[in-house]
Design a protein around this motif. Structure first.
Motif, PDB file in Angstrom:
ATOM      1  N   LEU A  68      36.829  -7.013 -28.219  1.00  0.00           N
ATOM      2  CA  LEU A  68      35.649  -6.103 -28.165  1.00  0.00           C
ATOM      3  C   LEU A  68      34.608  -7.125 -27.233  1.00  0.00           C
ATOM      4  N   LEU A  69      34.162  -6.687 -26.085  1.00  0.00           N
ATOM      5  CA  LEU A  69      32.948  -7.108 -25.176  1.00  0.00           C
ATOM      6  C   LEU A  69      31.708  -6.528 -25.515  1.00  0.00           C
ATOM      7  N   SER A  70      30.892  -7.418 -25.788  1.00  0.00           N
ATOM      8  CA  SER A  70      29.564  -6.804 -26.013  1.00  0.00           C
ATOM      9  C   SER A  70      28.687  -7.189 -24.853  1.00  0.00           C
ATOM     10  N   PHE A  71      28.154  -6.128 -24.091  1.00  0.00           N
ATOM     11  CA  PHE A  71      27.218  -6.674 -22.886  1.00  0.00           C
ATOM     12  C   PHE A  71      25.853  -6.424 -23.388  1.00  0.00           C
ATOM     13  N   ALA A  72      25.098  -7.693 -23.453  1.00  0.00           N
ATOM     14  CA  ALA A  72      23.613  -7.520 -23.846  1.00  0.00           C
ATOM     15  C   ALA A  72      22.814  -8.444 -22.759  1.00  0.00           C
ATOM     16  N   TYR A  73      22.983  -8.049 -21.679  1.00  0.00           N
ATOM     17  CA  TYR A  73      22.162  -8.543 -20.395  1.00  0.00           C
ATOM     18  C   TYR A  73      21.725  -7.624 -19.555  1.00  0.00           C
ATOM     19  N   GLY A  74      20.769  -7.977 -18.838  1.00  0.00           N
ATOM     20  CA  GLY A  74      20.229  -7.049 -17.682  1.00  0.00           C
ATOM     21  C   GLY A  74      20.235  -7.609 -16.503  1.00  0.00           C
ATOM     22  N   ALA A  75      19.576  -6.939 -15.546  1.00  0.00           N
ATOM     23  CA  ALA A  75      19.395  -7.325 -14.052  1.00  0.00           C
ATOM     24  C   ALA A  75      18.702  -8.864 -13.772  1.00  0.00           C
ATOM     25  N   SER A  76      17.751  -8.873 -14.808  1.00  0.00           N
ATOM     26  CA  SER A  76      17.265 -10.261 -14.644  1.00  0.00           C
ATOM     27  C   SER A  76      17.761 -11.570 -15.091  1.00  0.00           C
ATOM     28  N   THR A  77      18.922 -11.263 -15.720  1.00  0.00           N
ATOM     29  CA  THR A  77      19.723 -12.655 -16.056  1.00  0.00           C
ATOM     30  C   THR A  77      21.083 -12.372 -15.535  1.00  0.00           C
ATOM     31  N   LYS A  78      21.301 -11.564 -14.582  1.00  0.00           N
ATOM     32  CA  LYS A  78      22.461 -11.203 -13.838  1.00  0.00           C
ATOM     33  C   LYS A  78      23.371 -12.292 -13.254  1.00  0.00           C
ATOM     34  N   PRO A  79      22.535 -12.988 -12.319  1.00  0.00           N
ATOM     35  CA  PRO A  79      23.251 -14.215 -11.799  1.00  0.00           C
ATOM     36  C   PRO A  79      23.758 -15.221 -12.615  1.00  0.00           C
ATOM     37  N   GLU A  80      23.228 -15.309 -13.982  1.00  0.00           N
ATOM     38  CA  GLU A  80      23.875 -16.119 -14.900  1.00  0.00           C
ATOM     39  C   GLU A  80      25.023 -15.680 -15.628  1.00  0.00           C
ATOM     40  N   VAL A  81      24.864 -14.473 -15.953  1.00  0.00           N
ATOM     41  CA  VAL A  81      25.823 -14.017 -17.095  1.00  0.00           C
ATOM     42  C   VAL A  81      26.955 -13.183 -16.411  1.00  0.00           C
ATOM     43  N   HIS A  82      26.634 -12.608 -15.269  1.00  0.00           N
ATOM     44  CA  HIS A  82      27.630 -11.680 -14.720  1.00  0.00           C
ATOM     45  C   HIS A  82      29.010 -12.311 -14.093  1.00  0.00           C
ATOM     46  N   PRO A  83      28.778 -13.206 -13.681  1.00  0.00           N
ATOM     47  CA  PRO A  83      30.164 -14.098 -13.364  1.00  0.00           C
ATOM     48  C   PRO A  83      30.982 -14.149 -14.291  1.00  0.00           C
ATOM     49  N   MET A  84      30.371 -14.863 -15.595  1.00  0.00           N
ATOM     50  CA  MET A  84      31.344 -15.063 -16.605  1.00  0.00           C
ATOM     51  C   MET A  84      32.085 -13.864 -17.014  1.00  0.00           C
ATOM     52  N   ALA A  85      31.234 -12.863 -17.168  1.00  0.00           N
ATOM     53  CA  ALA A  85      31.799 -11.405 -17.383  1.00  0.00           C
ATOM     54  C   ALA A  85      33.161 -11.052 -16.520  1.00  0.00           C
ATOM     55  N   ILE A  86      32.891 -11.473 -15.235  1.00  0.00           N
ATOM     56  CA  ILE A  86      33.805 -10.819 -14.224  1.00  0.00           C
ATOM     57  C   ILE A  86      35.252 -11.863 -14.436  1.00  0.00           C
ATOM     58  N   LEU A 143      35.987 -13.573 -17.265  1.00  0.00           N
ATOM     59  CA  LEU A 143      36.730 -13.123 -18.552  1.00  0.00           C
ATOM     60  C   LEU A 143      37.505 -11.721 -18.552  1.00  0.00           C
ATOM     61  N   LEU A 144      36.902 -11.002 -17.844  1.00  0.00           N
ATOM     62  CA  LEU A 144      37.849  -9.597 -17.644  1.00  0.00           C
ATOM     63  C   LEU A 144      38.958  -9.934 -16.822  1.00  0.00           C
ATOM     64  N   LYS A 145      38.846 -10.665 -15.965  1.00  0.00           N
ATOM     65  CA  LYS A 145      40.156 -11.090 -15.207  1.00  0.00           C
ATOM     66  C   LYS A 145      41.133 -11.966 -16.023  1.00  0.00           C
ATOM     67  N   HIS A 146      40.810 -12.742 -17.071  1.00  0.00           N
ATOM     68  CA  HIS A 146      41.598 -13.641 -17.585  1.00  0.00           C
ATOM     69  C   HIS A 146      42.157 -12.317 -18.725  1.00  0.00           C
ATOM     70  N   LEU A 147      41.398 -11.494 -19.413  1.00  0.00           N
ATOM     71  CA  LEU A 147      41.846 -10.456 -20.467  1.00  0.00           C
ATOM     72  C   LEU A 147      42.765  -9.607 -19.755  1.00  0.00           C
ATOM     73  N   PHE A 148      42.666  -9.020 -18.444  1.00  0.00           N
ATOM     74  CA  PHE A 148      43.695  -8.132 -17.908  1.00  0.00           C
ATOM     75  C   PHE A 148      44.827  -8.714 -17.474  1.00  0.00           C
ATOM     76  N   ALA A 149      44.583 -10.152 -17.077  1.00  0.00           N
ATOM     77  CA  ALA A 149      45.850 -11.025 -16.572  1.00  0.00           C
ATOM     78  C   ALA A 149      46.992 -11.057 -17.836  1.00  0.00           C
ATOM     79  N   LYS A 150      46.426 -11.069 -19.061  1.00  0.00           N
ATOM     80  CA  LYS A 150      47.328 -11.132 -20.400  1.00  0.00           C
ATOM     81  C   LYS A 150      47.531  -9.760 -20.942  1.00  0.00           C
TER      82      LYS A 150
END
Lengths: 271, 297, 243
Positions: free
Chosen positions: B61-79, B81-88
């Motif tokens: 379960l992934l919880s997205f709790a961020y917005g545009a103001s913090t996108k540069p920090e958090v969005h890359p880690m979301a991408i 992690l999604l790659k890591h999860l889908f690869a498995k």
């Protein structure tokens, strides 16, 4: 009179006890309410609280424009921005999906407004603080006492240790930093300037030679690696400080929640 | 020299603004000017190892709790992690706790699909759910009864019609929870209302500013490591990139002709490093100037 | 005539970004206008998304299931949150604003009831448990755990204001302050890191949109803004001189 003054407090106390009781009493009916319906009602009322905020904003800026208060012209921007979002959110779609899902569809006008108006404004507001943090660090961050020195050292080591450049700082620089901090703390105790500077340089040279002899340039000990120092700071003293604050805040929240549940805290309701 | 150092402490702040802007701009304009090796933090390794221990078919379960103001920090880690999860071949369920999060989640999924690394089908490999108001109450609702909070996915499809939702009734039916947060509600609320009571492993990727508040949870094991801001994202991106690089042409979940690209956070680390160094220089110079001006007085 | 809304969008993005950044020069009309647009657009965004994602499916989906089709069955009890929600809106009408207190009472009471349990469990008991020392580890691990324990206890003593911080209590609370200062220094370091990261994100966008593909949006708008701000500040200076 009861309805106007006391009913809200009765609702507050009842909901507080029900929510707390739901954690401890194994009753199906109670759990059905506290786990299913009560949270849903909470979410719906919270949504209306968000609507209240938006309508209040509309009211405020409309009054400003009508009464021509100071900077009323800018309030027109607020009203236009708000009404445009409402128009695109409820009346004009622009995408192929229905109203509702269209908010997240990249072809809708609402999404366009989010992506090209809201997103840059929101992001840049926060990014602006970087400049002011830099300016404040330069002009206001002063070592006035031992506590401020601890704060500064911790901050500096963290800023360097968390980025790749921290790993490139050589071991002998870290030794010079340690010796400098030590002498900065004891500077007031050494009155003679010559003695101070000779002992400072002597200490640096002695420890550097010792380091070479002990092979620190080959096998770097962890206390000379800024990233590892940073990890230790986070794992030990920062954890201790954060934990103390967390427990303190939790005790305060529990006390305040108890006051709310027993009806002693009425200021929240506007009394 | 002494007077120069004293004067240095009173320079116009616009000069400082220009220097900060240049410290960020130049490494971004010339990314190959400074190439710095990434050293992975202990907490990032814990996150990576926790995700690596999951098996094919597990539910996260992934919880997205961020917005545009913090996108540069958090969005890359979301991408990453999604790659890591889908690869498995892990099933991904995305919930949104902030008003802007549904758009962030949509953008993240779209970016993954655009990489053409995986063959993903919504409703089978992943599911997205809408934003709900209430903050911690939503988390509590998910913990107790997922299907009372969400009856449909973000496209309006009923939960009962989604294959991926079979056997999902509460947070206890997930194997792992990962929270991307930038404030409240965030990782603290997931610890308090869902993962501690239900004993579900939880990890988090958050903005830098939240890390010191989350550190007690990390050290007590309530959070399995943390991805701390953009450096954490860069470290995780590097680990996932290296992993996928090794698995290309060997992992059946990865498309054979797909092109692997490095993440955005990695490219930003030289700018981050130079800016931090400049900040440290500012602090040192400011204190040197203060020292001499105090002596003068 | 068709418009390339993406290009228009990019130019709007650059104007908004540079308007906010113009605050570095000083408070000016570009910044004020952008700030007010931000307030209006974010309020509109929250209104729309809260309606369509929360109220429409979860409330009206239960009261009018055949019309809304959100997957819920009819539940007449949901008239209660509808009434409480409307009570919340009555805050805007002075004679009826007292009704909003009932809705606030619901929210505050429920939050208080839930928080007692979770804060005691996760933030007190678990934290105290994990401050204990595990003597099975290495000597360095035990030493570090001792330090954490000392830090937690001395930090909590510092926050205990019912006794004056003199003598032994004073000394212990002083140690607590040192641990807290290290924590605050770490917070400062992370705060700087976070802000710089966000700035990098904005500058990346500005660099991307300065290319020919986007008709050199960034440099053109930047130059126009500099010129306009220069004229505006000169006029402002002249006005102040005449006053």
């Amino acid at each position: 009179m009861f309805i106007k003054r006391q009913l809200a407090i009765v609702v507050m106390i009842s909901m507080g006890f029900l929510a707390l009781a739901g954690q401890f009493i194994n009753s199906d009916n109670l759990r059905e309410f506290t786990d299913k319906d009560a949270p849903q009602w909470y979410m719906i009322i919270a949504a209306f609280a968000a609507f209240l905020g938006c309508i209040n904003l509309l009211q405020l800026h409309s009054t400003k424009v009508i009464r021509r208060k100071k900077d009323w012209q800018y309030s027109i921007f607020t009203l236009v921005g708000f009404l445009l979002m409402i128009f695109f959110g409820f009346l004009y779609n622009g995408s192929t999906v229905g109203l509702g899902p269209h908010l997240k569809n990249e072809f809708s006008a609402f999404y366009w407004m989010y992506n090209y108006v809201y997103l840059p404004l929101s992001s840049t507001m926060f990014a602006l603080l970087a400049f002011f943090v830099a300016s404040a660090s330069y002009r206001a961050f002063r070592i006035r006492n031992f506590e401020a020195t601890l704060l500064l050292i911790s901050g500096v080591l963290l800023m360097l240790g968390r980025v790749p450049i921290g790993a490139l700082i050589p071991w002998w620089t870290v030794i010079i930093i340690y010796v400098s901090i030590l002498f900065a703390l004891f500077a007031s105790k050494i009155k003679n300037k010559q003695v101070f500077f000779y002992s400072y340089f002597g200490a640096n040279i002695f420890i550097l030679i010792l380091g070479f002899l002990l092979g620190w340039h080959v096998n770097l000990p962890s206390f000379l690696s800024i990233p590892l120092i940073q990890e230790w700071i986070m794992a030990v003293p920062a954890t201790a400080g954060s934990r103390a604050i967390m427990i303190g805040i939790a005790l305060g929240v529990v006390a305040q929640s108890f006051r709310i549940i027993t009806g002693r805290e009425r200021s929240i309701l506007g009394d | 020299m002494r007077n120069f150092l004293i004067k240095l402490g009173t320079i116009d702040r616009k000069f400082i603004f220009v220097l900060i802007a240049l410290a960020v701009l130049i490494p971004l304009l010339y990314p190959n000017l400074i190439e710095l090796p990434i050293k992975v933090d202990k907490n990032t390794k814990i996150v990576f190892n926790s995700i690596s221990e999951l098996k094919s078919g597990d539910k996260v379960l992934l919880s997205f709790a961020y917005g545009a103001s913090t996108k540069p920090e958090v969005h890359p880690m979301a991408i990453a992690l999604l790659k890591h999860l889908f690869a498995k071949d892990i099933k991904v369920y995305i919930v949104s706790l902030w008003p802007e999060s549904p758009i962030m989640a949509n953008q993240a999924i779209k970016e993954i699909i655009d990489t053409k690394l995986f063959n993903l089908e919504e409703g089978v490999d992943y599911a997205l759910f809408d934003y709900k108001t209430g903050g911690f109450i939503v988390i509590k609702g998910i913990a107790e009864n997922f299907r009372e909070v969400y009856k449909q996915d973000h496209n309006g499809n009923l939960i009962e019609d989604l294959t991926i939702m079979d056997d999902i009734y509460s947070v206890s039916d997930f194997d792992f929870v990962f929270d991307f947060s930038a404030g409240v509600p965030g990782n603290a609320e997931w610890v308090q209302y869902a993962c501690d009571p239900k004993k579900i492993p939880l990890s988090s990727g958050c903005t830098s500013i939240m890390v010191t508040d989350a550190i007690p949870y990390i050290e007590s094991g309530q959070l399995k490591g943390i991805l701390a801001g953009m450096p954490g994202a860069a470290e995780y991106e590097k680990m996932v990139y290296d992993l996928l690089q090794q698995q290309l042409n060997k992992n059946s979940n990865l498309n054979k002709d797909a092109v692997l690209t490095k993440g955005k956070a990695l490219a930003r680390m030289s700018a981050q490093s130079v800016s931090h160094l400049l900040m440290v220089i500012f602090i040192v110079l400011g204190n040197v100037s203060y020292y001499f001006s105090r002596k003068n007085n | 005539m068709s418009y390339n809304f993406d290009i228009i969008g990019v130019w709007s993005l650059v104007i908004m970004t540079l308007s906010i950044l113009s605050y570095l020069y000083g408070d000016n009309p570009f910044y004020k206008a952008a700030e007010h647009i931000f307030v209006g657009v974010s309020a509109g965004y929250i209104f729309a998304i809260t309606w369509w994602d929360q109220v429409w499916p979860n409330l009206f989906g239960r009261l009018f299931p055949d019309y809304v089709k959100a997957g819920f069955e009819f539940d007449g009890l949901y008239i209660i949150p509808l009434i409480l929600g409307l009570f919340m809106l009555f805050r805007l009408i002075p004679s009826l604003s007292w009704l909003a207190r009932i809705s606030i009472g619901y929210i505050v009471g429920m939050a208080a009831g839930l928080k007692i349990y979770v804060f005691v469990n996760s933030n007190i008991l678990m934290q105290i448990k994990n401050s204990s020392i595990n003597f099975d580890g290495s000597i360095w691990s035990i030493l570090n755990q001792f330090l954490v324990l000392i830090g937690v206890i001395s930090g909590l003593v510092y926050f205990f204001f019912s006794k004056e911080h003199k003598g032994t209590i004073g000394k212990i609370s002083k140690i607590g302050i040192y641990f807290l200062m290290i924590k605050f220094g770490a917070s400062f370091g992370f705060a700087v890191m976070g802000r710089i990261s966000l700035l990098i994100g904005r500058f990346e966008d500005l660099i991307k949109y300065s290319s020919e593909q986007f008709y050199f949006a960034t440099p053109i708008i930047f130059i126009i803004m500099i010129v306009v701000l220069f004229i505006w500040s000169t006029q402002n200076d002249n006005k102040e001189k005449t006053n």
